[in-house]
Design a protein around this motif. Structure first.
Motif, mmCIF file in Angstrom:
data_model
loop_
_atom_site.group_PDB
_atom_site.id
_atom_site.type_symbol
_atom_site.label_atom_id
_atom_site.label_comp_id
_atom_site.label_asym_id
_atom_site.label_seq_id
_atom_site.Cartn_x
_atom_site.Cartn_y
_atom_site.Cartn_z
ATOM 1 N N LYS A 102 0.831 -1.207 0.000
ATOM 2 C CA LYS A 102 0.000 0.000 0.000
ATOM 3 C C LYS A 102 0.864 1.256 0.000
ATOM 4 C CE LYS A 102 -4.302 -0.141 2.524
ATOM 5 N NZ LYS A 102 -4.900 -0.443 3.851
ATOM 6 N N MET A 103 1.922 1.238 0.809
ATOM 7 C CA MET A 103 2.847 2.376 0.855
ATOM 8 C C MET A 103 3.389 2.666 -0.533
ATOM 9 S SD MET A 103 5.634 2.007 3.876
ATOM 10 C CE MET A 103 5.200 2.083 5.596
ATOM 11 N N ALA A 104 3.843 1.596 -1.211
ATOM 12 C CA ALA A 104 4.451 1.782 -2.537
ATOM 13 C C ALA A 104 3.425 2.349 -3.507
ATOM 14 C CB ALA A 104 5.006 0.456 -3.048
ATOM 15 N N ALA A 105 2.229 1.772 -3.510
ATOM 16 C CA ALA A 105 1.205 2.231 -4.465
ATOM 17 C C ALA A 105 0.784 3.664 -4.151
ATOM 18 C CB ALA A 105 0.007 1.286 -4.437
ATOM 19 N N GLN A 106 0.594 3.964 -2.854
ATOM 20 C CA GLN A 106 0.126 5.305 -2.498
ATOM 21 C C GLN A 106 1.233 6.353 -2.673
ATOM 22 O OE1 GLN A 106 -1.863 5.558 1.338
ATOM 23 N NE2 GLN A 106 -2.294 7.745 1.010
ATOM 24 N N PHE A 107 2.487 5.928 -2.560
ATOM 25 C CA PHE A 107 3.604 6.834 -2.809
ATOM 26 C C PHE A 107 3.475 7.444 -4.208
ATOM 27 C CE2 PHE A 107 7.839 7.415 -4.707
ATOM 28 C CZ PHE A 107 8.386 8.342 -3.841
ATOM 29 N N TRP A 108 3.181 6.586 -5.186
ATOM 30 C CA TRP A 108 3.025 7.090 -6.563
ATOM 31 C C TRP A 108 1.749 7.914 -6.701
ATOM 32 C CZ3 TRP A 108 7.402 7.122 -8.735
ATOM 33 C CH2 TRP A 108 8.294 6.070 -8.589
ATOM 34 N N LEU A 109 0.653 7.443 -6.109
ATOM 35 C CA LEU A 109 -0.619 8.179 -6.176
ATOM 36 C C LEU A 109 -0.473 9.594 -5.630
ATOM 37 C CD1 LEU A 109 -3.513 5.831 -4.958
ATOM 38 C CD2 LEU A 109 -3.263 6.942 -7.203
ATOM 39 N N ASN A 110 0.234 9.686 -4.480
ATOM 40 C CA ASN A 110 0.389 10.997 -3.840
ATOM 41 C C ASN A 110 1.151 11.969 -4.730
ATOM 42 O OD1 ASN A 110 -1.000 10.140 -1.631
ATOM 43 N ND2 ASN A 110 0.735 10.132 -0.221
ATOM 44 N N GLN A 111 1.932 11.426 -5.663
ATOM 45 C CA GLN A 111 2.656 12.307 -6.600
ATOM 46 C C GLN A 111 1.864 12.522 -7.873
ATOM 47 O OE1 GLN A 111 6.676 11.224 -7.370
ATOM 48 N NE2 GLN A 111 6.944 10.327 -5.359
ATOM 49 N N GLY A 112 0.619 12.075 -7.868
ATOM 50 C CA GLY A 112 -0.222 12.255 -9.046
ATOM 51 C C GLY A 112 0.109 11.288 -10.165
ATOM 52 N N ARG A 113 0.896 10.254 -9.866
ATOM 53 C CA ARG A 113 1.203 9.281 -10.921
ATOM 54 C C ARG A 113 0.271 8.097 -10.756
ATOM 55 N NH1 ARG A 113 7.720 9.517 -11.328
ATOM 56 N NH2 ARG A 113 7.372 7.894 -12.868
ATOM 57 N N ARG A 114 -0.830 8.173 -11.438
ATOM 58 C CA ARG A 114 -1.880 7.176 -11.282
ATOM 59 C C ARG A 114 -1.561 5.933 -12.107
ATOM 60 N NH1 ARG A 114 -5.579 9.495 -8.426
ATOM 61 N NH2 ARG A 114 -6.937 7.688 -8.592
ATOM 62 N N GLY A 115 -2.215 4.839 -11.742
ATOM 63 C CA GLY A 115 -2.113 3.629 -12.554
ATOM 64 C C GLY A 115 -0.958 2.720 -12.184
ATOM 65 N N ARG A 116 -0.137 3.136 -11.216
ATOM 66 C CA ARG A 116 0.986 2.263 -10.831
ATOM 67 C C ARG A 116 0.546 1.394 -9.645
ATOM 68 N NH1 ARG A 116 6.712 5.121 -11.923
ATOM 69 N NH2 ARG A 116 7.288 2.980 -11.454
#
Ligand SMILES: *Cc1c(COP(=O)(O)O)cnc(C)c1O
Length: 415
Positions: A102-116
């Motif tokens: 979850k940390m890894a996925a949300q790390f990207w989401l929080n930077q606006g990089r969706r879909g990872r």
């Protein structure tokens, strides 16, 4: 074949022994699934637990914090390589893996990089029994076919140990990087998925490919952590610092359930925001349980003042000497030793079933008849004793493995 005899009843533990209700005392070859690294009932851990029990067995960790957790987080950060310095405590290894994913996925989401949102992992891997953890396990081990539709669809590759598999890994990371949050792996030794080994150069290679494509690396050291492979953490041997590491099993010296996912400064900073939706979305009720933290602190004290890693090196040498000759026995495929773990892989036979075809029940029964606690799984007979084991007791375990493998090879043990 699938019938299993009733479990033996354990009534007490002490040192490297498990006492049964029928009066037998078994030498433990499993450390109760990697946990009891200091042996059972270590007086120092017990004393520290009693202190904590009297003061505060548990308190919620939302809006409150406490010294056992704060001190443990600091001490883990000091011991871990690089800037792995922000800890999230949970109660089981599987949950730590969930949290790391979850940390890894949300790390990207929080930077606006969706879909990872997908993960890359490896054949032979084991990461736990909850649904996200299962999805990155070996597809057979994780029963992916049975649970099709329930488990997330991950990218599971052979361990990149030669030119062909390295090319396959590089190509897969390049192709999928835009949709992948992280690579998840057990460094140096894949445990419950079959006790397979790979070298430090493989972990380094994976780190380099991840870096080249901006994919995070999660190292699952739930089994390898705390000395089992010869260094406190396996990643030290590869000189690799992951973005997130998961620890559990021997964390509390085998006394209480506690796990932790530790992230680097960069990962942590990805969650620093005034926006509450950017906080890490996880908060188990028993998060950072003070008893678990007190046990873990006591266990770290023991690692600091007792010669655990030297004991592991001695165990490794004795396992090498004692188990290597078994490779000559007909039906033995391979003997593998790493740190305080020795595995004998057997030919699974002509009709592998869910258990891989070995007469596991008969093997297990023979071990307890010989006065040892050894529990083969799949096609593997393995030893991973407590680090405090004496060479006499370790030889009892090694001799038992030799005797049982000989008996199996000679056809004396059938399903
Ligand atoms: C045991 C294990 C887990 C799961 O831990 P549990 O405490 O059983 O949930 C995850 N990863 C690895 C490498 C393990 O060995």
């Amino acid at each position: 074949m699938l019938t299993e005899s009733a479990p033996l009843k354990a009534v007490a533990t002490e040192g490297v022994h498990i006492h049964l209700d029928d009066g037998r005392r078994l030498v433990d070859g499993t450390s109760s699934w990697w946990t009891a690294c200091h042996g059972y009932n270590h007086p120092y851990i017990r004393a520290k637990l009693v202190e904590q029990l009297d003061r505060m067995p548990h308190v919620m960790f939302g809006g409150l914090c406490h010294d056992p957790a704060l001190t443990l987080a600091t001490r883990l950060a000091d011991l871990l390589p690089g800037d792995l310095n922000h800890a999230f405590f949970a109660e089981s290894g599987s949950v730590a893996v969930e949290v790391a994913m979850k940390m890894a996925a949300q790390f990207w989401l929080n930077q606006g990089r969706r879909g990872r949102t997908r993960f890359i992992s490896f054949l032979g891997g084991y990461h736990g029994d909850t649904l996200a953890a299962m999805s990155v396990c070996d597809p057979d081990e994780g029963m992916h076919r049975m649970f099709t539709g329930l488990l997330a669809d991950q990218i599971i590759l052979p361990m990149p140990v030669d030119e062909a598999t390295q090319a396959q890994f590089s190509e897969a990371v390049a192709r999928h990087a835009h949709e992948v949050a992280a690579v998840v792996m057990e460094p140096l030794m894949q445990g419950a998925g079959g006790m397979r080994l790979h070298g430090p150069e493989t972990v380094r290679f994976i780190r380099e490919v991840c870096d080249a494509h901006e994919v995070l690396l999660i190292l699952d050291e739930i089994a390898t952590g705390f000395g089992r492979t010869g260094t406190l953490f396996a990643c030290e041997q590869a000189d690799v610092v992951p973005d997130i590491i998961t620890l559990s099993k021997a964390l509390t010296g085998g006394t209480l359930p506690l796990s932790v996912a530790v992230a680097t400064t960069t990962i942590f900073e990805g969650f620093l925001s005034a926006d509450p939706l950017k906080a890490l979305m996880h908060g188990p009720t028993f998060m950072a349980n003070p008893m678990g933290c007190a046990a873990a602190l006591a266990s770290l004290d023991l690692f600091a003042r007792e010669p655990r890693l030297a004991q592991v090196a001695q165990i490794e040498a004795q396992l090498q000497r004692g188990l290597s000759p078994l490779a000559e026995i007909p039906g033995v495929i391979e003997v593998r030793v790493k740190g305080a773990m020795g595995a004998v892989q057997l030919h699974p036979g002509p009709a592998p079933d869910l258990d891989g075809g070995l007469p596991l029940d008969a093997l297990r029964q023979r071990f307890s008849d010989l006065g040892v606690w050894v529990r083969p799984f799949g096609d593997i007979v393995y030893l991973m004793p407590p680090f405090i084991i004496s060479d006499v007791d370790l030889q009892i375990l090694i001799d038992a493995v030799g005797a049982v493998v000989e008996a199996w090879s000679g056809g004396a043990l059938a399903a």
